[in-house]
Scaffold this motif. Structure first.
Motif, PDB file in Angstrom:
ATOM      1  N   LYS A 667       0.888  -1.228   0.085  1.00 26.45           N
ATOM      2  CA  LYS A 667      -0.098   0.012   0.182  1.00 26.45           C
ATOM      3  C   LYS A 667       0.899   1.165  -0.198  1.00 26.45           C
ATOM      4  O   LYS A 667       1.637   1.295   0.715  1.00 26.45           O
ATOM      5  CB  LYS A 667      -0.998  -0.023   1.203  1.00 26.45           C
ATOM      6  CG  LYS A 667      -1.738   1.082   1.161  1.00 26.45           C
ATOM      7  CD  LYS A 667      -2.929   1.078   2.502  1.00 26.45           C
ATOM      8  CE  LYS A 667      -3.522   2.207   2.757  1.00 26.45           C
ATOM      9  NZ  LYS A 667      -4.567   2.265   4.011  1.00 26.45           N
ATOM     10  N   THR A 669       1.091   5.560  -0.224  1.00 29.02           N
ATOM     11  CA  THR A 669       0.483   6.998  -0.284  1.00 29.02           C
ATOM     12  C   THR A 669       1.414   7.985  -0.402  1.00 29.02           C
ATOM     13  O   THR A 669       2.512   7.688  -0.119  1.00 29.02           O
ATOM     14  CB  THR A 669      -0.327   7.172   1.232  1.00 29.02           C
ATOM     15  OG1 THR A 669       0.719   7.055   2.327  1.00 29.02           O
ATOM     16  CG2 THR A 669      -1.277   6.010   1.377  1.00 29.02           C
ATOM     17  N   ASP A 672      -0.082  13.825  -4.753  1.00 33.03           N
ATOM     18  CA  ASP A 672      -0.608  13.332  -6.068  1.00 33.03           C
ATOM     19  C   ASP A 672       0.113  14.148  -7.298  1.00 33.03           C
ATOM     20  O   ASP A 672      -0.617  15.396  -7.597  1.00 33.03           O
ATOM     21  CB  ASP A 672      -2.152  13.536  -6.027  1.00 33.03           C
ATOM     22  CG  ASP A 672      -2.682  13.205  -7.501  1.00 33.03           C
ATOM     23  OD1 ASP A 672      -1.871  12.459  -8.139  1.00 33.03           O
ATOM     24  OD2 ASP A 672      -3.855  13.723  -7.614  1.00 33.03           O
ATOM     25  N   THR A 696      -2.483   0.228  -9.068  1.00 26.16           N
ATOM     26  CA  THR A 696      -3.869   0.848  -9.186  1.00 26.16           C
ATOM     27  C   THR A 696      -3.669   1.998  -7.956  1.00 26.16           C
ATOM     28  O   THR A 696      -3.028   2.111  -7.082  1.00 26.16           O
ATOM     29  CB  THR A 696      -4.868   0.006  -8.664  1.00 26.16           C
ATOM     30  OG1 THR A 696      -4.612  -0.361  -7.158  1.00 26.16           O
ATOM     31  CG2 THR A 696      -5.048  -1.095  -9.320  1.00 26.16           C
ATOM     32  N   ILE A 697      -4.203   3.249  -8.798  1.00 24.78           N
ATOM     33  CA  ILE A 697      -4.035   4.495  -7.938  1.00 24.78           C
ATOM     34  C   ILE A 697      -5.444   5.214  -7.698  1.00 24.78           C
ATOM     35  O   ILE A 697      -6.058   5.381  -8.822  1.00 24.78           O
ATOM     36  CB  ILE A 697      -3.136   5.634  -8.693  1.00 24.78           C
ATOM     37  CG1 ILE A 697      -1.572   4.901  -8.741  1.00 24.78           C
ATOM     38  CG2 ILE A 697      -2.791   6.978  -8.030  1.00 24.78           C
ATOM     39  CD1 ILE A 697      -1.102   4.604  -7.233  1.00 24.78           C
ATOM     40  N   ASP A 698      -5.605   5.827  -6.407  1.00 22.15           N
ATOM     41  CA  ASP A 698      -6.885   6.456  -6.351  1.00 22.15           C
ATOM     42  C   ASP A 698      -6.579   7.877  -5.819  1.00 22.15           C
ATOM     43  O   ASP A 698      -5.858   7.772  -4.887  1.00 22.15           O
ATOM     44  CB  ASP A 698      -7.901   5.621  -5.342  1.00 22.15           C
ATOM     45  CG  ASP A 698      -9.154   6.453  -5.225  1.00 22.15           C
ATOM     46  OD1 ASP A 698      -9.351   7.123  -6.027  1.00 22.15           O
ATOM     47  OD2 ASP A 698      -9.992   6.262  -4.236  1.00 22.15           O
ATOM     48  N   SER A 699      -6.908   9.095  -6.441  1.00 20.37           N
ATOM     49  CA  SER A 699      -6.410  10.232  -6.210  1.00 20.37           C
ATOM     50  C   SER A 699      -7.683  11.071  -5.568  1.00 20.37           C
ATOM     51  O   SER A 699      -8.746  10.893  -6.035  1.00 20.37           O
ATOM     52  CB  SER A 699      -5.825  11.224  -7.349  1.00 20.37           C
ATOM     53  OG  SER A 699      -4.815  10.729  -7.903  1.00 20.37           O
ATOM     54  N   GLN A 700      -7.263  11.923  -4.459  1.00 18.33           N
ATOM     55  CA  GLN A 700      -8.305  12.811  -3.919  1.00 18.33           C
ATOM     56  C   GLN A 700      -7.532  13.839  -3.057  1.00 18.33           C
ATOM     57  O   GLN A 700      -6.677  13.500  -2.381  1.00 18.33           O
ATOM     58  CB  GLN A 700      -9.169  11.754  -2.933  1.00 18.33           C
ATOM     59  CG  GLN A 700     -10.308  12.418  -2.467  1.00 18.33           C
ATOM     60  CD  GLN A 700     -11.374  11.758  -1.582  1.00 18.33           C
ATOM     61  OE1 GLN A 700     -10.967  10.441  -1.424  1.00 18.33           O
ATOM     62  NE2 GLN A 700     -12.432  11.850  -1.196  1.00 18.33           N
ATOM     63  N   PHE A 704      -2.612  10.755  -3.135  1.00 21.79           N
ATOM     64  CA  PHE A 704      -3.187   9.332  -3.640  1.00 21.79           C
ATOM     65  C   PHE A 704      -2.730   8.320  -2.814  1.00 21.79           C
ATOM     66  O   PHE A 704      -2.200   8.461  -1.977  1.00 21.79           O
ATOM     67  CB  PHE A 704      -2.275   9.334  -5.184  1.00 21.79           C
ATOM     68  CG  PHE A 704      -1.013   8.573  -4.726  1.00 21.79           C
ATOM     69  CD1 PHE A 704      -0.784   7.495  -4.699  1.00 21.79           C
ATOM     70  CD2 PHE A 704       0.176   9.571  -4.916  1.00 21.79           C
ATOM     71  CE1 PHE A 704       0.655   6.754  -4.563  1.00 21.79           C
ATOM     72  CE2 PHE A 704       1.424   9.267  -4.793  1.00 21.79           C
ATOM     73  CZ  PHE A 704       1.878   7.647  -4.408  1.00 21.79           C
ATOM     74  N   GLU A 705      -3.676   7.170  -2.765  1.00 21.10           N
ATOM     75  CA  GLU A 705      -3.517   6.053  -2.305  1.00 21.10           C
ATOM     76  C   GLU A 705      -3.456   4.849  -3.220  1.00 21.10           C
ATOM     77  O   GLU A 705      -4.598   4.768  -3.931  1.00 21.10           O
ATOM     78  CB  GLU A 705      -4.538   5.896  -1.111  1.00 21.10           C
ATOM     79  CG  GLU A 705      -4.251   4.682  -0.145  1.00 21.10           C
ATOM     80  CD  GLU A 705      -5.467   4.699   0.650  1.00 21.10           C
ATOM     81  OE1 GLU A 705      -6.328   3.706   0.856  1.00 21.10           O
ATOM     82  OE2 GLU A 705      -5.458   5.549   1.864  1.00 21.10           O
ATOM     83  N   GLY A 706      -2.501   4.196  -3.184  1.00 23.34           N
ATOM     84  CA  GLY A 706      -2.583   2.747  -4.059  1.00 23.34           C
ATOM     85  C   GLY A 706      -2.262   1.530  -3.736  1.00 23.34           C
ATOM     86  O   GLY A 706      -1.655   1.533  -2.664  1.00 23.34           O
TER      87      GLY A 706
END
Length: 740
Positions: A667, A669, A672, A696-700, A704-706
């Motif tokens: 994991k 973080t 971004d 896989t990456i999720d930006s907010q 980002f956390e991937g």
């Protein structure tokens, strides 16, 4: 975008009419060879797509012929632009290739047609002008200015026929023209086209007000014409007595500009007095232009009282879009203020046809204006970190602009938008000077960075080594260049602050013999009411958060989580020793399952719930089917297996090397930033030469956390990988997770 259908007799007549009108427009302007080239393009267009139609249902060939006529009559472009206007529909429809156009007509025609086809492709994707795709659109524009001019002509022709489209399309096209193309036409000096586009947008988006003003103008036309004639008569007589050759006429202001004045003055139509302007256009030799214009100015101001504050000299220093003219406002009959514009025939053509007129007056100031405009686009495009909305806002900053002219201490003239400050001027000179700016000496006196520059100011920038950009500077600068460079600098500073905050916190936790896990970090961010991890670290660095309070919170959190994970103390053994020392009960058997590359007589599998890797402490669990599942001693299911099925547990250990690659999931973080995912994947595949299964990456909100899945042969290699990823710029934390 286009559909196919049969052609009616009326449509055939339309094609013939437009064909003849286009030929009529070019015969007096082009050489015989150029006319032959254009006729070849027309015949190709008519032969290849006679039945292609636009979204409005209209024949594409009719649209292309009309746009080509606009390109020559109203913008003043030449043979190359007409050929490209006629052929780019064929490229878009894959009826002809760009290299064929290059072979038949030339390299430049191929470049422009390709650019136009790219623009058409963006529209075919139903692109919103507020999306990242419009960066590509502007990049296409920046290749050759004629791409912009042809597209503006295309939009003008579409707006003139907008009643053919459905209501939804009318609103969408009008919004796009208002947002992008009318300002762009203004910036390129196409004032006539810009004014017509604005009026047409209003006609389809504010119909009632448009009809109201149009009706009022029609009702007052006779009185207005009478007043203009009375104002002009004495001027004509005086100008003729000085031997000047000229045209003089009145020009009613556009419905859109009248509406704007009504809004600005918060008044009714009847209270708007300056509904028209008088224009004097001189027939003058190039070397006599300035003198003749000033002579007319003198005659006008002798006849009518001028307003000194409304005098504008764009002859000595033209606008950046090439516009040259003298403007003054004088008090006419009946005590009404009247604007008078004075220019030569050449200046009027540049004013009407904008930067495109540089093809006719090559080497003039308008050509330099074109280069400045294109370099302005490229400069904005250089900032790849701007999001789509910021990018379009920055671009629009350079469209509708009035200008101020200031000097460096060496006398070099610099052009900036009206309202530009000392800080804008500093960034105009160089980004590093802008970042270090503390003020300026303007006309021999000290002024702050927010001082708004005035025409004729001489500016010397003052800098300091310890100065660095601040967020409130974004409220001071107005140019897109300064805003872009400033945002970039602030992001770099924030990143450095976040790194400092992260290092401070990790050092404090290390001293307290505690570790920063992902869960603890996210809990702390929420507890201390920070928007993102990035802000959390920045607040620590800036001492807006008490680092000791943060350390104590995280240490307490980790302690509580650790206690939750421990089992009840079985048979007097401490819960701590249960997992750390001996998860396998004594009655599990004296034999130890040894796992290595030679193990072949035992059916075993690596458990998916904890994904053991060579080097992990492990145990075996006999499944119902008889095979053995290998688990890590810290597997989240270990306690349940011991409590309920202790008799099925066997001791296990690794021996030597298994000769196998194991899948592990991490994991990650971080901040971004553009390129961070690429940097992590390059580290894994290129530098450490490991096989990457997935990322896989999720930006907010700026972070980002991937998850990253890789294949490794041991825990020691995995630990090395974790350390290396932590060192990647912008990464906050890396931890191993159980499930793939």
């Amino acid at each position: 975008m286009k559909q196919y259908a049969s052609i009616t007799a009326e449509e055939r007549l339309d094609i013939v009419r437009e064909y003849r009108q286009l030929l009529k427009s070019i015969y007096d302007l082009f050489t015989l060879e150029e006319i032959r080239q254009v006729r070849k393009a027309i015949e190709m267009a008519m032969g290849q797509h006679p039945v292609m139609r636009r979204a409005s249902g209209e024949l594409s060939i009719v649209h292309s012929l009309e746009v080509a006529k606009l390109v020559i009559d109203e913008i003043g472009l030449g043979k190359t632009s007409i050929i490209c206007t006629l052929l780019y529909d064929l490229v878009e429809a894959s009826l002809i290739k760009v290299d064929q156009i290059e072979q038949l007509f030339g390299k430049q025609e191929g470049v422009i047609v390709e650019g136009l086809a790219k623009v058409a492709e963006l529209y075919s994707k139903n692109t919103s002008i507020e999306t990242e795709n419009f960066r590509k659109l502007l990049l296409t524009f920046a290749q050759d200015l004629r791409v912009v001019l042809i597209i503006i002509a295309d939009r003008l022709r579409t707006m003139r026929n907008l009643q053919r489209y459905d209501l939804e399309s009318q609103q969408k096209i009008s919004a796009e023209v208002s947002y992008l193309y009318a300002p762009m036409a203004h910036r390129l000096g196409l004032y006539t086209i810009k004014s017509e586009l604005e009026d047409l947008v209003m006609k389809f988006t504010n119909r009632e007000m448009y009809k109201f003003i149009a009706q009022k103008l029609n009702e007052t036309k006779r009185a207005r014409d009478k007043y203009i004639a009375e104002f002009i008569a004495p001027l004509e007589q005086e100008l003729k007595s000085h031997g000047l050759k000229f045209d003089i006429k009145g020009r009613t202001k556009t419905i859109h500009s009248i509406h704007n004045k009504m809004k600005q003055q918060n008044g009714a139509f009847e209270k708007i007095y300056d509904l028209f302007a008088i224009r004097v256009i001189l027939d003058s030799e190039l070397k006599e232009e300035k003198a003749d214009c000033w002579k007319v100015y003198s005659i006008v101001t002798d006849k009518y009282q001028p307003n000194p504050s409304r005098m504008r000299d764009w002859i000595s220093i033209p606008k950046s879009n090439g516009y040259e003219s003298l403007h003054t406002t004088v008090l006419g009959p009946e005590g009404k203020w009247v604007e008078v514009q004075i220019r030569t025939r050449r200046m009027d053509e540049v004013a009407e046809k904008g930067l495109a007129a540089h093809w006719k007056y090559k080497g003039g100031k308008s050509e330099r204006g074109m280069d400045q405009w294109l370099s302005g686009i490229r400069e904005i495009l250089e900032n790849p970190e701007a999001n789509a909305i910021d990018f379009m806002d920055d671009f629009k900053l350079n469209l509708y602009d009035e200008e101020v002219f200031v000097f460096t201490p060496k006398g070099e003239l610099r052009r900036l938008p009206k309202g530009a400050t000392v800080l804008d001027f500093a960034f105009e000179i160089h980004s590093n000077i802008g970042k270090k700016c503390v003020g300026a000496i303007v006309n021999q006196r000290n002024v702050p960075i927010k001082y708004a520059l005035k025409n004729g100011d001489t500016v010397e920038i003052l800098t300091a080594v310890n100065q660095q950009p601040k967020k409130d500077w974004l409220n001071i600068v107005v140019t897109s260049k300064a805003k872009g460079k400033l945002k970039q600098a602030l992001k770099e500073i924030e990143y450095k602050d976040a790194e400092i905050g992260k290092e401070l916190l990790e050092r404090r936790l290390k001293n307290a013999k505690s570790e920063l896990t992902d869960n603890a970090l996210h809990q702390a961010v929420r507890y201390f009411k920070c928007k993102t991890i990035h802000d959390f670290y920045c607040d620590i660095a800036a001492q807006r958060l008490d680092i000791l309070a943060v350390r104590d919170y995280i240490a307490d959190y980790e302690k509580r989580e650790h206690e939750k994970s421990l089992p009840e103390s079985p048979g007097g053994r401490s819960a701590e020793n249960f997992v750390a020392q001996n998860i396998v009960p004594d009655h599990a058997g004296s034999e130890i399952l040894t796992i290595d590359k030679n193990l072949s007589n035992v059916d075993y599998k690596l458990s998916k719930c904890c994904n053991p890797i060579y080097g992990d402490e492990i145990f075996g669990f006999v499944s119902v089917s008889g095979g053995i599942k290998i688990h890590r001693v810290d597997c989240p299911n270990a306690r349940d297996m011991y409590n309920k099925f202790g008799y099925r547990i066997v001791k296990a250990q690794w021996t030597g090397s298994t000769g196998t690659d194991f899948q592990a999931t991490l994991k990650v973080t971080g901040n971004d930033d553009i390129g961070i995912v690429s940097n992590v994947s390059l580290l894994i595949t290129k530098e450490m030469k490991l096989k990457l299964r997935s990322i896989t990456i999720d930006s907010q909100e700026g972070t980002f956390e991937g998850t990253v899945s890789v294949f490794v042969n041991s825990t020691s290699l995995l630990q090395t990988l974790i350390k290396r990823i932590k060192n990647v710029k912008g990464v906050y934390s890396v931890s191993r997770i159980d499930r793939v």
